[in-house]
Each structure stands twice: as structure tokens, then as C-alpha cells.
Design an enzyme around this catalytic site. Structure first.
Site, mmCIF file in Angstrom:
data_model
loop_
_atom_site.group_PDB
_atom_site.id
_atom_site.type_symbol
_atom_site.label_atom_id
_atom_site.label_comp_id
_atom_site.label_asym_id
_atom_site.label_seq_id
_atom_site.Cartn_x
_atom_site.Cartn_y
_atom_site.Cartn_z
ATOM 1 N N GLY A 17 72.115 -70.664 64.889
ATOM 2 C CA GLY A 17 70.867 -70.074 64.398
ATOM 3 C C GLY A 17 69.735 -71.080 64.446
ATOM 4 N N ASP A 18 68.514 -70.594 64.209
ATOM 5 C CA ASP A 18 67.310 -71.435 64.189
ATOM 6 C C ASP A 18 67.044 -72.101 65.535
ATOM 7 O OD1 ASP A 18 67.171 -70.905 61.405
ATOM 8 O OD2 ASP A 18 68.620 -72.499 61.058
ATOM 9 N N LYS A 21 64.561 -68.503 68.575
ATOM 10 C CA LYS A 21 64.559 -67.153 69.178
ATOM 11 C C LYS A 21 63.218 -66.481 69.002
ATOM 12 C CE LYS A 21 67.951 -65.952 66.521
ATOM 13 N NZ LYS A 21 68.372 -67.258 66.009
ATOM 14 N N HIS A 46 61.325 -66.117 60.746
ATOM 15 C CA HIS A 46 60.540 -66.608 61.868
ATOM 16 C C HIS A 46 59.126 -66.894 61.369
ATOM 17 C CE1 HIS A 46 58.242 -65.677 65.783
ATOM 18 N NE2 HIS A 46 58.443 -66.965 65.649
ATOM 19 N N THR A 303 65.210 -70.542 53.283
ATOM 20 C CA THR A 303 65.580 -71.197 52.024
ATOM 21 C C THR A 303 64.917 -72.558 51.860
ATOM 22 O OG1 THR A 303 67.478 -72.183 53.124
ATOM 23 C CG2 THR A 303 67.849 -70.096 51.980
ATOM 24 N N ASP A 335 60.826 -81.363 73.476
ATOM 25 C CA ASP A 335 59.851 -82.400 73.077
ATOM 26 C C ASP A 335 60.301 -83.216 71.867
ATOM 27 O OD1 ASP A 335 59.386 -79.686 71.990
ATOM 28 O OD2 ASP A 335 58.012 -80.746 70.665
ATOM 29 N N VAL A 416 58.607 -76.586 75.054
ATOM 30 C CA VAL A 416 58.228 -77.975 74.771
ATOM 31 C C VAL A 416 57.233 -78.071 73.606
ATOM 32 C CG1 VAL A 416 58.743 -78.911 77.067
ATOM 33 C CG2 VAL A 416 56.519 -77.824 76.650
HETATM 34 P P1 IMP Z 1 74.355 -65.388 54.820
HETATM 35 O O1 IMP Z 1 73.974 -64.837 56.143
HETATM 36 O O2 IMP Z 1 73.205 -65.517 53.861
HETATM 37 O O3 IMP Z 1 75.528 -64.677 54.212
HETATM 38 O O4 IMP Z 1 74.848 -66.912 55.048
HETATM 39 C C1 IMP Z 1 76.036 -67.222 55.771
HETATM 40 C C2 IMP Z 1 75.835 -68.468 56.614
HETATM 41 O O5 IMP Z 1 74.902 -68.183 57.664
HETATM 42 C C3 IMP Z 1 75.243 -69.670 55.858
HETATM 43 O O6 IMP Z 1 75.783 -70.848 56.414
HETATM 44 C C4 IMP Z 1 73.765 -69.584 56.175
HETATM 45 O O7 IMP Z 1 73.126 -70.835 56.056
HETATM 46 C C5 IMP Z 1 73.820 -69.110 57.604
HETATM 47 N N1 IMP Z 1 72.605 -68.393 58.015
HETATM 48 C C6 IMP Z 1 72.239 -67.141 57.693
HETATM 49 N N2 IMP Z 1 71.073 -66.815 58.273
HETATM 50 C C7 IMP Z 1 70.701 -67.880 58.995
HETATM 51 C C8 IMP Z 1 69.594 -68.139 59.862
HETATM 52 O O8 IMP Z 1 68.718 -67.303 60.095
HETATM 53 N N3 IMP Z 1 69.571 -69.364 60.440
HETATM 54 C C9 IMP Z 1 70.543 -70.287 60.246
HETATM 55 N N4 IMP Z 1 71.594 -70.085 59.458
HETATM 56 C C10 IMP Z 1 71.676 -68.888 58.836
#
Ligand code: IMP
Length: 426
Positions: A17-18, A21, A46, A303, A335, A416
Site C-alpha cells: 500500500g501507499d 496509486k 489519497h 493515521t 526522486d 519523479v
Molecule cells: P485495516 O485495513 O485497517 O484493517 O488494517 C490492516 C492492515 O492494513 C494494517 O497493517 C494497516 O496498516 C494496513 N493498511 C490498511 N489500509 C492501508 C493503506 O491504505 N495503506 C497502507 N496500509 C494500509
């Protein structure tokens, strides 16, 4: 990604994730008629910049910022009403018109405050590092066949009765979990009564709309949230989210058949990050991790938690290519590596002394693996002004080429910088 034969493209995160996208969706939305979010909920985030102001979209696809783009919240999403209100209000305050351009699936499940209480309570024992947005408990209710769907708001009397039973059930569970806090039924009833008039006018069979639009030759972007390694089936279970983040989930969560999908773009950072608990084999030493975090501004959009940072992990991305059927890759944040003299790249794992080229399913095995690193020379020059591959320093070009070889999928974009124009189309 779109061409005369490619009308339906999925964009997925190919790590944890992150990956950026949102930026790729933003760039591709320029060519798309429709953008559909297909899973997850307000756990994603986002960050969007409009003029001088910045705000975070958690549920409404960022395609909404393109005035000709129609956006949908698909049936696979779990919709958080409070976040939804906040986003609608924030868009209205910035004069982004959503009327006639935003639709919500009648089949999407609702995240209720009691789901968040249960999420936070189960974190105390499970320690997965969830976002606390009630995602797991809402999907539990969906699969347990006791969820409340957006379409249920059409029958408020029944929905109130359902809520009465669900809130009582949640409070019993909270008691069993040893938590003092209780969900308030009046608060829940008030929430759905406020939600119904705002969401019902946007509610429809979004899958049918997508199907018809594809038949008419329109271009559809299916937007995933989180990343492949957080997929409930393919990720680092149990340190995962509760939905299918991978491309297979796109058809189900958007309400169309898998044969409608023409291409799948996997977004990867030029390095690796993870937020929440669970293994991260190529995690960097503290000094380098801190440098990556500082340079990449690696703090969660939902968060605010600092992200754990490490080097590119080719085993992860190869796995992602396979389980998503990726037809292309977008490498983001190149970058961020501009100032490093040397850049390690994880090429494979060693598990209990044996070479291991594939992702182990067992999280305990993944915790034991030692990555094999190849050290590539850095370029120590800015890349943020590059708009063509030829503009990149030779070492940066070699770095990108090496990632492509190791991943086994063609790189289609290199990003970049955070601005829309800071992208190289390959
Ligand atoms: P949940 O989706 O809140 O149940 O979290 C489950 C796991 O997915 C945890 O490790 C979160 O930090 C991770 N997580 C949930 N949504 C994201 C996101 O958008 N980006 C990165 N990690 C995520």
C-alpha cells in the site's frame, strides 16, 4: 494504458500500500470516463492538493477532481458514512461539483460506529496495527451475512430494527472482549437517518452502469486500495486488510465479469514501505530508514503513523506480477533515492540456508527470510525534472531497467515527484 483495445484498466498497489496509486489514478483519469473504487474503505487515503489547500480523500475516487469523470464507489467497498459526509462537504467547499458524477453501489456495506469500537477492541489482543476504521469487523459482518447495505437505507424502518439487533450484539461482544465502552443505539439511528437522504439519491446498481458504459466503448479505471501484500488471501496473513486488494477483486468489487478487464497496472515505489505490523524483509537499517522516511515523507495519510521503510524487494513485486496478472508497472518516488550513493535492491530470499525466489505463504517463514541484496550505484543528481527516460542520469536509468528485469513486467510509468506533470511515460 488506454488504447483502442484497452478500455478497462485496473490500478493496484503491488507492495504494502501507499505506492502512489492516487497519483497514477489521477494521471490515468484524464483519459478515463469512469473511475470505480472496488474494495476497502476509509482505511485508504489519497492526499489531494487543490490550489493552496490540501485534503485527503479516503473513499471518493480522486477522479472526481477531473470534471468530466464519473466516479463510483463499488459494491466491494465498505462505506463509512461520516468520512463520506466529510469528503462530500470538503469537495463542495472547494467548488468541486459532484452532482450527476458520483454514484454509490446499493450493494456496498456500511461501516457503523460499532464496527470501529470492535476494531479498536480486537487490536488490543490481535495487534495487527489496523487503521482502526472498522474495516475488519464490517467485512466480518458482510461474510457473516449480517451486514447493513447502502440499499437497505431505502427501508429505514427495517434498517432501524436491524441496527437495534446489531448494536446489542456488538455491545455483547465488547463486554466479552473486556472493553468498557458501548455503542449507542440512538447515535446509530441518527447516523442512518442523516445518511439516507444524502446517499440514496446517489445510489444505484453501479455494476450495471459500468457494464453498459463498457458496451458503449467508454474507458473505465478500476481503482484498488492498499496493496497486494495486504490482500486477505495473498498477503502476509494475518497482517493484512480484510478484502481482496489484488486485481481478481476488481471485477467482483466493481460488479463486472473478469473478462471485461483488459489491463492491470501495478504501482510500486522505487523502494518499499509498510505501515502496521508484520514482516518487511528488506527493511533498512534505522539510519537509512529514517532518511527514506524523511525524504519520501513516509507518514500514513489516514493515521499519520510513520511508515517502516526499506529497499525494493523484487520477490514481493514478482509475486505481485503473478497474483495480479500485471500487464505493466508504474515505479513511483524515484526522486526520493536521488541522494543515495549506493542503493540496495533485494533480489531473492534465503530461507533457513536455502535460496528462495518465491513468497512464502507462512508469515513465520517470511519473518525468518534473509534478503539477498544487490548494490546498485546511486546517481546523486535530481531526477524530478525528468520527463523522458532519456532525461534520467545513466545510473537512474540502469536502476529502473534492473527493477524491470527483476520484476518481470514492463515499466510503463516512472514518477519523479508528487505533481501531476512529474511523470515519465515509457
Ligand atoms: P485495516 O485495513 O485497517 O484493517 O488494517 C490492516 C492492515 O492494513 C494494517 O497493517 C494497516 O496498516 C494496513 N493498511 C490498511 N489500509 C492501508 C493503506 O491504505 N495503506 C497502507 N496500509 C494500509
Amino acid at each position: 494504458m488506454f488504447d483502442p483495445k484497452t478500455h478497462c484498466v485496473v490500478v493496484v498497489g503491488a507492495q504494502w500500500g501507499d505506492e502512489g496509486k492516487g497519483k497514477l489514478v489521477d494521471v490515468l483519469a484524464e483519459q478515463a470516463d469512469i473511475v470505480v473504487r472496488y474494495q476497502g474503505g476509509a482505511n485508504a487515503g489519497h492526499t489531494v492538493v487543490i490550489g493552496d489547500s490540501q485534503f485527503v480523500l479516503h473513499q471518493i475516487p480522486s477522479g472526481i477532481l477531473h470534471s468530466r469523470c464519473i466516479c463510483m464507489v463499488g459494491n466491494g467497498v465498505v462505506l463509512d458514512p461520516e468520512t463520506f459526509f466529510t469528503e462530500l462537504d470538503a469537495l463542495a467547499a472547494r467548488d468541486v461539483a459532484t452532482a450527476g458524477r458520483l454514484f454509490v453501489s446499493e450493494r456496498a456495506h456500511l461501516v457503523m460506529p460499532y464496527h470501529k469500537l470492535l476494531d479498536v477492541a480486537s487490536e488490543k489482543s490481535q495487534q495487527l496495527g489496523t487503521t482502526g476504521r472498522g474495516i475488519g469487523p464490517t467485512y466480518e459482518d458482510k461474510y457473516g451475512r449480517r451486514g447493513i447495505r447502502v440499499g437497505d437505507l431505502r427501508h429505514l424502518e427495517t434498517a432501524r430494527a436491524q441496527l437495534t439487533e446489531r448494536v446489542a450484539r456488538a455491545n455483547r461482544l465488547l463486554g466479552l472482549m473486556g472493553v468498557a465502552e458501548r455503542a449507542s443505539l440512538p447515535q446509530h439511528i441518527d447516523l442512518i437517518e442523516r445518511l439516507a437522504p444524502r446517499v440514496l439519491p446517489l445510489t444505484c446498481d453501479t455494476g450495471l452502469l459500468v457494464y453498459r458504459s463498457l458496451k458503449e466503448g467508454r474507458r473505465v479505471l478500476l481503482e484498488g486500495a492498499q496493496g497486494a501484500l495486504l490482500d486477505v488471501d495473498h498477503g502476509t496473513y494475518p497482517f493484512v486488510t480484510s478484502s481482496n486488494t489484488t486485481a481478481g477483486g476488481a471485477a467482483v468489487g466493481a460488479g463486472i465479469g473478469p473478462t471485461a478487464v483488459d489491463g492491470v497496472l501495478g504501482v510500486v515505489k522505487a523502494y518499499t514501505t509498510r505501515v502496521g505490523n508484520g514482516p518487511l524483509p528488506t527493511e533498512a537499517e534505522p539510519v537509512a530508514a529514517e532518511e527514506l522516511r524523511r525524504l519520501g515523507d513516509e507518514f500514513g495519510a489516514t493515521t499519520g503513523r510513520p511508515r517502516r521503510c526499506g529497499w525494493f524487494d523484487a520477490t514481493v513485486v514478482r509475486f505481485s506480477v503473478r497474483v495480479n496478472g500485471l500487464t505493466g508497472l508504474a515505479v513511483t518516488k524515484l526522486d526520493v533515492l536521488d541522494s543515495f550513493a549506493e542503493i540496495p535492491v533485494g533480489t531473492a530470499y534465503v530461507l533457513d540456508g536455502d535460496a528462495c525466489g518465491e513468497m512464502p505463504a507462512d508469515v513465520r517463514a517470511l519473518e525468518r527470510v534473509k534478503p539477498r541484496f544487490e548494490i546498485l550505484p546511486g546517481w546523486r543528481r535530481p531526477t524530478s525534472g525528468a520527463r523522458r527516460l532519456a532525461d534520467l542520469p545513466a545510473e537512474a536509468r540502469a536502476y529502473v531497467d534492473r527493477l524491470q528485469d527483476l520484476a518481470g513486467a514492463p515499466i510503463r510509468y516512472v514518477s519523479v515527484g508528487s505533481r501531476r506533470d512529474q511523470i515519465i511515460q515509457v
